[in-house]
Write an enzyme that holds these catalytic residues in place. Structure first.
Site, short mmCIF file in Angstrom:
data_model
loop_
_atom_site.label_atom_id
_atom_site.label_comp_id
_atom_site.label_asym_id
_atom_site.label_seq_id
_atom_site.Cartn_x
_atom_site.Cartn_y
_atom_site.Cartn_z
N SER A 174 15.22 55.43 2.09
CA SER A 174 16.41 55.98 2.71
C SER A 174 15.97 56.98 3.77
CB SER A 174 17.23 56.71 1.64
OG SER A 174 18.23 57.50 2.24
N TYR A 230 17.94 62.95 -5.16
CA TYR A 230 17.82 61.66 -4.47
C TYR A 230 16.79 61.78 -3.35
CZ TYR A 230 19.36 57.43 -1.93
OH TYR A 230 19.40 56.21 -1.28
N1 NAP Z 1 24.28 52.37 0.52
C1 NAP Z 1 23.58 53.08 1.41
O1 NAP Z 1 24.14 53.58 2.41
C2 NAP Z 1 22.10 53.25 1.25
C3 NAP Z 1 21.41 54.02 2.22
C4 NAP Z 1 20.04 54.19 2.10
C5 NAP Z 1 19.38 53.60 1.04
N2 NAP Z 1 20.06 52.88 0.10
C6 NAP Z 1 19.29 52.28 -0.99
O2 NAP Z 1 19.63 50.90 -1.10
C7 NAP Z 1 19.43 50.49 -2.48
C8 NAP Z 1 20.64 49.75 -2.97
O3 NAP Z 1 21.74 50.64 -2.97
P1 NAP Z 1 23.27 50.18 -2.91
O4 NAP Z 1 23.90 50.99 -1.86
O5 NAP Z 1 23.36 48.71 -2.89
O6 NAP Z 1 23.75 50.77 -4.31
P2 NAP Z 1 24.68 50.17 -5.46
O7 NAP Z 1 25.72 49.28 -4.90
O8 NAP Z 1 25.10 51.35 -6.25
O9 NAP Z 1 23.68 49.26 -6.32
C9 NAP Z 1 22.63 49.85 -7.03
C10 NAP Z 1 21.99 48.79 -7.90
O10 NAP Z 1 20.93 49.40 -8.66
C11 NAP Z 1 21.15 49.09 -10.03
N3 NAP Z 1 20.54 50.08 -10.93
C12 NAP Z 1 20.76 51.41 -10.97
N4 NAP Z 1 20.02 51.96 -11.94
C13 NAP Z 1 19.31 50.97 -12.52
C14 NAP Z 1 18.37 50.90 -13.58
N5 NAP Z 1 18.01 51.99 -14.26
N6 NAP Z 1 17.82 49.70 -13.89
C15 NAP Z 1 18.17 48.58 -13.21
N7 NAP Z 1 19.09 48.57 -12.22
C16 NAP Z 1 19.64 49.76 -11.88
C17 NAP Z 1 22.65 49.01 -10.18
O11 NAP Z 1 22.99 48.36 -11.39
P3 NAP Z 1 24.42 48.61 -12.13
O12 NAP Z 1 25.43 47.76 -11.39
O13 NAP Z 1 24.16 48.16 -13.51
O14 NAP Z 1 24.72 50.07 -12.02
C18 NAP Z 1 22.98 48.21 -8.94
O15 NAP Z 1 22.68 46.85 -9.14
C19 NAP Z 1 19.09 51.75 -3.25
O16 NAP Z 1 17.68 51.85 -3.38
C20 NAP Z 1 19.60 52.86 -2.37
O17 NAP Z 1 18.93 54.07 -2.59
C21 NAP Z 1 21.41 52.70 0.18
#
Ligand code: NAP
Length: 306
Positions: A174, A230
């Site tokens: 991120s 984070y």
């Molecule tokens: N969205 C943004 O703007 C953004 C920006 C920068 C970076 N990111 C990064 O992109 C990645 C994906 O994020 P997202 O936005 O798609 O988030 P999201 O929609 O909240 O999805 C997160 C995923 O991680 C899973 N997860 C969380 N804890 C876990 C654990 N202990 N074991 C296995 N799975 C777990 C969740 O499973 P559950 O459904 O079971 O909770 C879900 O499948 C992350 O690394 C995040 O830091 C996102």
């Protein structure tokens, strides 16, 4: 689901995506599978993961299968490693996508994309900063999941990545993991000095961060104060990726920021679709052989860790 037939041709590449049941991870699975790669979509919850695989299978992507993975659970990672070894004997691509935001929003804030319609990028970010609270348990869980969980998955799957002709790890990072968020110059320099940094020292720094968090002393010690766990966990993961890249020149280990994406993690406030965010990660996962390692990519382009 785990018994579904996957191609076993020697040239078929195999990918594992963590947190593949929704958001960006789901899209990474879809895009990799659309490129002919056999994908093991993992999720901590069997039902959510199984449903995600069914949705991809229904799109004609029959070479996507499910395997359970709770990234903070060593036995779960070991079971996944056993499955991959028996089925493929190798792993070509590991996308460490699973993470938690480490913050809470009041119940009045439901994930709702509509309310962000009239806001520009900065107003959306401001909304997040204003409304996110960071209870101690969420902060602890963020470090446990985003740094240690990712690290343990890598350790469990490393021998399988080494069995590939060019194993690749994409650690989903991120812009909040950039070193600029660490105000303490000494710590920032240590985290950037990957020739001398060790995993043990990273663990010490994370312990120190949590102690300062518990003591309410983040600011005086130069830690970030918003989305603090984070930011610190992603910064540590970046540093660990660079250590790993140096230690394993046979692999490609890179970090990639997807952009600000509309998902549950961002409460729907992002500006990119999950498809666009995932494309920025898949591009890194599919770089030509012999490409960069130990690098950081922002929105698909190589950038600095600072
Ligand atoms: N969205 C943004 O703007 C953004 C920006 C920068 C970076 N990111 C990064 O992109 C990645 C994906 O994020 P997202 O936005 O798609 O988030 P999201 O929609 O909240 O999805 C997160 C995923 O991680 C899973 N997860 C969380 N804890 C876990 C654990 N202990 N074991 C296995 N799975 C777990 C969740 O499973 P559950 O459904 O079971 O909770 C879900 O499948 C992350 O690394 C995040 O830091 C996102």
């Amino acid at each position: 689901m785990e018994g579904a037939i996957l191609p076993s041709l020697p040239n078929t590449r195999v990918a594992v995506v963590t947190g593949g049941n929704k958001g960006i991870g789901f899209e990474v699975c879809r895009q990799l599978a659309s490129g002919g790669i056999a994908v093991v979509l993992t999720a901590r919850d069997e039902m959510r993961g199984g449903e995600a695989v069914e949705r991809l299978n229904a799109l004609g992507l029959s070479h996507v299968v499910f395997h359970q993975l709770e990234i903070t659970d060593a036995s779960s990672a070991a079971a996944l490693a056993g499955f991959l070894k028996a089925r493929f004997g190798k792993l070509d691509i590991l996308v460490n996508n699973a993470a938690v935001g480490g913050v809470e929003y009041g119940q009045e804030f439901d994930t709702n994309e509509e309310k962000f319609g009239g806001m520009d990028f900065h107003q959306r970010v401001e909304w997040m900063l204003k409304n996110a609270r960071e209870p101690i348990d969420s902060a602890k869980n963020s470090v446990k999941t985003n740094y240690y969980g990712t690290k343990h998955v890598i350790e469990a799957l490393l021998p399988l990545l080494q069995a590939s002709s060019e194993g690749r790890i994409v650690n989903v990072s991120s812009n909040y993991g950039l070193l600029r968020h660490i105000g303490n110059e000494e710590v920032r320099q240590e985290l950037n000095d990957v020739d001398n940094l060790t995993e043990e020292r990273l663990a010490e720094l994370l312990d120190k961060f949590m102690k300062d968090f518990e003591a309410g002393a983040l600011e005086p010690h130069g830690w970030p104060t918003k989305f603090s766990a984070y930011k610190v966990a992603k910064t540590a993961m970046n540093a660990y990726s660079r250590i790993l890249a140096r230690r394993h020149p046979e692999l490609r280990v890179n970090c990639a920021h997807p952009g600000f994406v509309k998902t549950d993690m961002s409460m729907g406030s992002g500006v990119l679709t999950p498809e666009e965010g995932a494309r920025n990660l898949v591009k890194v996962a599919l770089l030509p052989d012999g490409g960069p390692t130990g690098a950081y990519f922002a929105m698909g382009e190589e950038a600095l860790f600072v």
